[in-house]
Design a protein around this motif. Structure first.
Motif, short mmCIF file in Angstrom:
data_model
loop_
_atom_site.label_atom_id
_atom_site.label_comp_id
_atom_site.label_asym_id
_atom_site.label_seq_id
_atom_site.Cartn_x
_atom_site.Cartn_y
_atom_site.Cartn_z
N PHE A 768 0.81 -1.21 0.00
CA PHE A 768 0.00 0.00 0.00
C PHE A 768 0.85 1.27 0.00
O PHE A 768 0.32 2.37 -0.20
CB PHE A 768 -0.96 -0.01 1.19
N LYS A 769 2.16 1.12 0.23
CA LYS A 769 3.08 2.27 0.15
C LYS A 769 3.59 2.50 -1.27
O LYS A 769 4.18 3.55 -1.54
CB LYS A 769 4.28 2.06 1.08
N LEU A 770 3.40 1.51 -2.14
CA LEU A 770 3.89 1.66 -3.51
C LEU A 770 3.08 2.73 -4.24
O LEU A 770 1.89 2.89 -3.99
CB LEU A 770 3.78 0.32 -4.27
N ASP A 776 -7.09 6.99 -9.38
CA ASP A 776 -8.27 6.23 -8.96
C ASP A 776 -8.08 5.78 -7.51
O ASP A 776 -7.06 5.21 -7.15
CB ASP A 776 -8.42 5.02 -9.89
N THR A 777 -9.09 6.02 -6.70
CA THR A 777 -9.00 5.66 -5.28
C THR A 777 -9.38 4.21 -5.02
O THR A 777 -9.19 3.71 -3.90
CB THR A 777 -9.91 6.57 -4.44
N ALA A 778 -9.91 3.53 -6.02
CA ALA A 778 -10.30 2.12 -5.84
C ALA A 778 -9.06 1.26 -5.65
O ALA A 778 -7.97 1.59 -6.10
CB ALA A 778 -11.10 1.64 -7.05
N LEU A 779 -9.25 0.12 -4.97
CA LEU A 779 -8.14 -0.80 -4.77
C LEU A 779 -7.68 -1.38 -6.11
O LEU A 779 -8.49 -1.74 -6.96
CB LEU A 779 -8.56 -1.94 -3.85
N THR A 780 -6.39 -1.46 -6.29
CA THR A 780 -5.85 -2.10 -7.49
C THR A 780 -5.97 -3.61 -7.33
O THR A 780 -6.21 -4.13 -6.24
CB THR A 780 -4.38 -1.72 -7.69
N SER A 781 -5.77 -4.34 -8.45
CA SER A 781 -5.80 -5.81 -8.38
C SER A 781 -4.72 -6.32 -7.44
O SER A 781 -4.89 -7.33 -6.75
CB SER A 781 -5.61 -6.39 -9.78
N LEU A 782 -3.60 -5.61 -7.40
CA LEU A 782 -2.51 -5.98 -6.50
C LEU A 782 -2.94 -5.83 -5.05
O LEU A 782 -2.74 -6.74 -4.22
CB LEU A 782 -1.29 -5.09 -6.79
N GLN A 783 -3.53 -4.71 -4.73
CA GLN A 783 -3.98 -4.48 -3.35
C GLN A 783 -5.11 -5.42 -2.95
O GLN A 783 -5.18 -5.87 -1.80
CB GLN A 783 -4.41 -3.02 -3.19
N LYS A 784 -6.00 -5.73 -3.91
CA LYS A 784 -7.10 -6.65 -3.62
C LYS A 784 -6.60 -8.03 -3.25
O LYS A 784 -7.07 -8.65 -2.29
CB LYS A 784 -8.03 -6.75 -4.84
N ALA A 785 -5.61 -8.54 -4.01
CA ALA A 785 -5.12 -9.91 -3.78
C ALA A 785 -4.51 -10.05 -2.40
O ALA A 785 -4.79 -11.01 -1.67
CB ALA A 785 -4.09 -10.27 -4.87
N ILE A 786 -3.66 -9.08 -2.01
CA ILE A 786 -3.01 -9.21 -0.70
C ILE A 786 -4.00 -8.92 0.42
O ILE A 786 -3.92 -9.52 1.51
CB ILE A 786 -1.77 -8.29 -0.61
N THR A 787 -4.98 -8.05 0.18
CA THR A 787 -6.00 -7.78 1.20
C THR A 787 -6.84 -9.02 1.47
O THR A 787 -7.15 -9.35 2.63
CB THR A 787 -6.91 -6.62 0.75
N HIS A 826 0.51 -15.94 -4.94
CA HIS A 826 0.87 -16.04 -6.35
C HIS A 826 0.18 -14.92 -7.16
O HIS A 826 0.83 -14.27 -8.00
CB HIS A 826 0.46 -17.40 -6.90
N ASP A 827 -1.10 -14.70 -6.89
CA ASP A 827 -1.83 -13.63 -7.58
C ASP A 827 -1.21 -12.26 -7.28
O ASP A 827 -1.12 -11.40 -8.17
CB ASP A 827 -3.30 -13.64 -7.15
N THR A 828 -0.80 -12.08 -6.04
CA THR A 828 -0.17 -10.81 -5.65
C THR A 828 1.13 -10.59 -6.42
O THR A 828 1.40 -9.50 -6.94
CB THR A 828 0.10 -10.80 -4.14
N SER A 829 1.92 -11.66 -6.51
CA SER A 829 3.19 -11.56 -7.23
C SER A 829 2.97 -11.25 -8.71
O SER A 829 3.65 -10.41 -9.29
CB SER A 829 3.97 -12.88 -7.07
N MET A 830 2.00 -11.92 -9.32
CA MET A 830 1.72 -11.69 -10.74
C MET A 830 1.19 -10.28 -10.97
O MET A 830 1.55 -9.61 -11.95
CB MET A 830 0.71 -12.72 -11.24
N SER A 831 0.32 -9.79 -10.07
CA SER A 831 -0.20 -8.43 -10.21
C SER A 831 0.91 -7.40 -10.05
O SER A 831 0.94 -6.39 -10.76
CB SER A 831 -1.29 -8.18 -9.16
N LEU A 832 1.82 -7.66 -9.12
CA LEU A 832 2.97 -6.77 -8.92
C LEU A 832 3.82 -6.71 -10.18
O LEU A 832 4.23 -5.63 -10.63
CB LEU A 832 3.80 -7.27 -7.74
N THR A 833 4.05 -7.87 -10.78
CA THR A 833 4.84 -7.95 -12.01
C THR A 833 4.16 -7.21 -13.14
O THR A 833 4.78 -6.42 -13.86
CB THR A 833 5.07 -9.41 -12.40
#
Length: 853
Positions: A768-770, A776-787, A826-833
């Motif tokens: 969440f610091k990235l 857009d204030t909505a959660l990104t796919s990256l933030q959703k996966a780790i949340t 795994h989803d978090t890692s792929m979204s980050l990538t």
């Protein structure tokens, strides 16, 4: 009693044939060298030899390396610096300096002409074949205009002293000249190890040259920005001089980037950062011409930037040196250089050159063919590392073949006089020996002239009789001294500093280049993988050792479970599973050795360590010297482990103990080396993500199955040992080992830094610091996966997770949770990538380009 200086040259003259830098024709010491040799003799040969060992150690400790292609010793060979400097007095240097300024100026005019009006060819000063037959002449670069007064911003000349006692030009380097970083490191290292050498000698320092170099990069910006974005473009860590690229990045304070860090948009070059795109104003490139733009040049190159050449045409980026300048690295030009100088400047060349004959002319070709045994023959184009023929060493068949090649394409060859370069003393096994030397000098554009580095890089032949001087062939280097005669003791340390606030704005996590960010992320992952794998296998080996003194049935069963868990943890199948289980159990140490040492097995400790090495070395401009020392020690320990000991349980455990200690030291040093805003955040995310993944894998292998009480106790104890958590468990629970407490500690304790809950919530906090790519204030796919992962672990309760249904052996609730968390990570890692590390822009030429001759 001090020995006379001449006593150090006892066997120096036994095959004395060449002009020597130290000796005059009457065998007396050259006055330029007298004071240095006097300082040398005060220390004595024994002390000097000890200092050479210290110098070798210092270079290795500081990670000064030079990559030798196809070296059986591997990449990152330590840089070799001989302790005896090379000395030229200031009077001779002034003459050389004027000659080097003139030569750089002439070559700049040649570069402008051959991509411009081509008057040299039109007026018959040079034959057109010399230019158009050279692969360095790039037709797409024709008629490009530049903002700077000079096009050739940096020139490097290789000089060697000829038989007449004068320095001759041997080669020109104009494409992406290397060596200034090594030259600077040579000076720093020599001064640190043998300050005594400098006593009462005034050695010129390169401080002013590097100030000029920094200012040149700033002034080159096409937009006249007060704060231009400057980057150093590297081919990557496998390039022979990658150390220098990283060194200059750290020394000058400019971002080191690869081609995949850059992208062309709207006829401008941008650096891809975590936040978005930042326009690049100046590129100091270390990538060869043909590789810089796969769109218009070498179509299969992944080292450059598609569309870069068009940006240069539009004057939206400055490149040092210009694309296409490699055509000047052309020995075919040497026979015509004096005529070129007269044409442009109405004067002769100040520096002599090796006598050369271009074979495209009938008279010269005839001379070459008749006298070929006495000549050195080169292709005019050596961009593909073609052979240089020392004809005196060729047999009749080889000579005949070479003549055939010359007659078939005479315009492609130039022959040069065979001369013996001068020699200088090298310390070799406690005595001095003469070695042939070549001096590389450096000139950079400054106003309407060129600034010359005082000294440069001296390269030395590997052996006494070697004709060629080459680092790739095992040569060494020397510090290059230019001395004044006033004998002033120059002990003043000059500071290398400049105002980066006016020349570098790539700071902060938002502006971190995507490749750097990705390597930081994967450095964390590979480092964690290496550490956890080493700890886990050490635990199993210790259990094996203990079982020798304890023959209970439970030990045998628990050991078999641990063997299988190694296979599941590393995913090196079949291992201890399936049909291979019985065979593997016959000699478990043999199977474990594969998991440890087989670099080809993805998941092995050797593979994880190798992957970490690659990521680490790509980021070496970020790391501290202490980190390099720990890293280098780790490498030596691992590679020096004897293959015969792969079946020695005790020695493997000792090796793993040392490896684990070094890895922990390395992890501690990382946090001291770079700031969170410089990218440490990405490293932490990668580290925690891999720790969480492997915690899940271990828990699935050892906690998801309900075992009998005695076996379960052994398994729980083993898990806690591998997790370095047994003492914490005992202190926290003060009870007999049971599954519920272990699950609470290893998986669900929110305050324990090694627990899965802590790791997942730490990942979420850091993600969440990235920087977000849009508003857009909505959660990104990256933030959703780790949340989602954090919500699952936060809602879990140990009592529910450890339940076992009747007639079942699997804790399904636990297994389902761990499986879901693994998927979420795994989803978090792929979204980050996808969000931050995607370098997959397709590059394809519309028309195939082929310049092969």
């Amino acid at each position: 009693m001090k020995k006379p200086v001449t006593s150090f040259f006892k066997d120096y003259f036994k095959d004395f044939e060449n002009y020597d830098e130290v000796l005059k024709s009457d065998m007396k010491i050259n006055p330029t060298w007298e004071k240095l040799l006097s300082n040398f003799s005060k220390l004595g040969i024994k002390e000097i030899t000890k200092r050479q060992e210290n110098l070798d150690w210092l270079l290795a400790e500081n990670g000064v390396t030079y990559n030798v292609y196809n070296d059986p010793k591997g990449l990152n060979r330590p840089w070799s610096l001989n302790i005896i400097p090379f000395v030229i007095d200031n009077k001779e240097w002034k003459t050389l300096e004027k000659g080097l300024q003139q030569r750089a100026h002439v070559l700049d005019l040649v570069l402008k002409d051959i991509y411009g009006k081509r008057e040299l060819i039109k007026n018959g000063v040079i034959p057109h074949e010399i230019i158009f037959s050279h692969r360095g002449f790039l037709r797409p670069c024709d008629q490009i205009q530049y903002k700077t007064a000079q096009q050739l911003l940096m020139h490097s000349a290789d000089l060697a002293r000829g038989p007449d006692g004068r320095m001759w030009v041997v080669n020109d380097r104009t494409e992406a000249p290397s060596g200034i970083g090594y030259a600077l490191e040579n000076r720093f290292s020599t001064r640190e190890v043998v300050p005594d050498f400098f006593n009462e000698i005034n050695v010129k320092q390169p401080f002013g040259f590097f100030q000029d170099f920094n200012q040149l990069l700033i002034n080159a910006a096409v937009s006249n920005k007060e704060n231009p974005t400057i980057v150093i473009l590297t081919p990557g860590p496998h390039n022979e001089t990658y150390f220098e690229h990283a060194y200059l990045s750290s020394f000058l304070g400019y971002q080191l980037v690869k081609g995949s860090d850059l992208v062309v948009r709207d006829q401008k070059v941008w650096i891809k950062t975590l936040k978005g795109l930042i326009q690049v104003d100046v590129i100091y490139r270390r990538v060869d011409d043909a590789f810089v733009d796969p769109l218009e040049l070498k179509g299969d190159s992944f080292l450059g930037v598609a569309g870069l050449l068009e940006v240069v045409r539009q004057q939206n980026v400055a490149i040092m040196n210009p694309i296409g300048s490699g055509v000047l690295e052309n020995p075919g030009l040497i026979p015509f250089m004096n005529s070129i100088c007269k044409y442009f400047l109405k004067e002769d060349l100040l520096l002599p050159q090796i006598a050369s004959w271009w074979c495209g002319q009938e008279k010269e070709r005839k001379h070459v063919l008749e006298n070929i045994k006495d000549l050195v023959v080169k292709p005019i184009d050596i961009t593909n590392r073609e052979n240089i023929y020392f004809c005196e060493f060729l047999n009749d068949a080889e000579i005949a073949d070479l003549k055939k090649q010359i007659l078939a394409k005479p315009y492609r060859f130039v022959a040069q006089e065979k001369i013996s370069f001068s020699t200088a003393p090298n310390l070799t096994k406690e005595h001095l020996e003469p070695r042939k030397v070549v001096c590389r000098t450096f000139a950079i554009a400054k106003e309407n002239t060129y600034s010359i580095m005082p000294g440069g890089l001296v390269r030395v032949a590997a052996e006494r009789k070697d004709m060629r001087v080459s680092n790739q062939k095992g040569g060494t280097s020397k510090d290059f001294w230019v001395t004044n005669n006033n004998k002033k003791n120059n002990k003043k340390l000059q500071r290398y500093h400049w105002h980066h606030s006016t020349s570098n704005n790539l700071t902060g996590i938002e502006n971190l280049p995507s490749n750097t960010a990705e390597n930081l992320f994967w450095s964390g992952r590979y480092l964690a993988r290496t550490l956890i794998t080493a700890r886990y296998i050490r635990m199993v080996l210790n259990q094996m050792s203990n079982s020798e003194f304890n023959k209970r049935d439970s030990d045998s069963e628990s050991l078999h479970i641990l063997y299988k868990s190694i296979t599941h943890l590393t995913s090196i199948f079949p291992g201890f599973t399936g049909k291979n289980e019985e065979k593997a159990l016959e000699d478990p140490l043999k199977e474990i050795a594969i998991v440890l040492f087989d670099k080809t097995k993805v998941g092995s400790l050797a593979h994880a360590l190798s992957s970490f090495n690659n990521s680490y070395y790509s980021l070496r401009n970020l790391w501290s010297k202490d980190m390099w020392r720990v890293y280098d020690t780790l490498q030596k320990i691992w590679h020096d482990f004897d293959e015969e000991d792969h079946q020695n349980e005790k020695k493997i455990i000792k090796l793993l103990d040392t490896v684990i200690t070094k890895l922990i030291a390395f992890i501690g040093l990382i946090e001291e080396s770079i700031l969170v805003d410089q990218g440490l955040l990405l490293y932490f995310i990668g580290l925690q993500m891999e720790l969480a993944t492997m915690c899940i894998d271990k828990s699935r292998a050892l906690l998801a199955i309900n075992y009998e009480e005695d076996v379960e106790y052994e398994i729980l104890e083993s898990l806690l040992n591998s997790h370095e958590s047994l003492n914490i468990y005992r202190y926290s629970f003060k009870s007999y080992l049971n599954v519920e407490n272990v699950v609470n500690l290893i998986l669900l304790d929110k305050s324990y830094s090694r627990s899965l809950k802590y790791q997942l919530n730490r990942i979420k906090r850091d993600i969440f610091k990235l920087p977000k790519r849009n508003e857009d204030t909505a959660l990104t796919s990256l933030q959703k996966a780790i949340t989602e992962a954090c919500n699952l672990i936060n809602d879990a309760k140990a009592t529910d997770l450890i339940k076992v249904d009747k007639n079942e052996v699997t804790r399904k609730n636990l297994e389902n949770l761990l499986a879901s968390l693994s998927d979420k990570i795994h989803d978090t890692s792929m979204s980050l990538t996808d969000m931050y590390f995607n370098h997959s822009d397709e590059q394809k030429q519309l028309v195939d380009q082929n310049y092969t001759l």
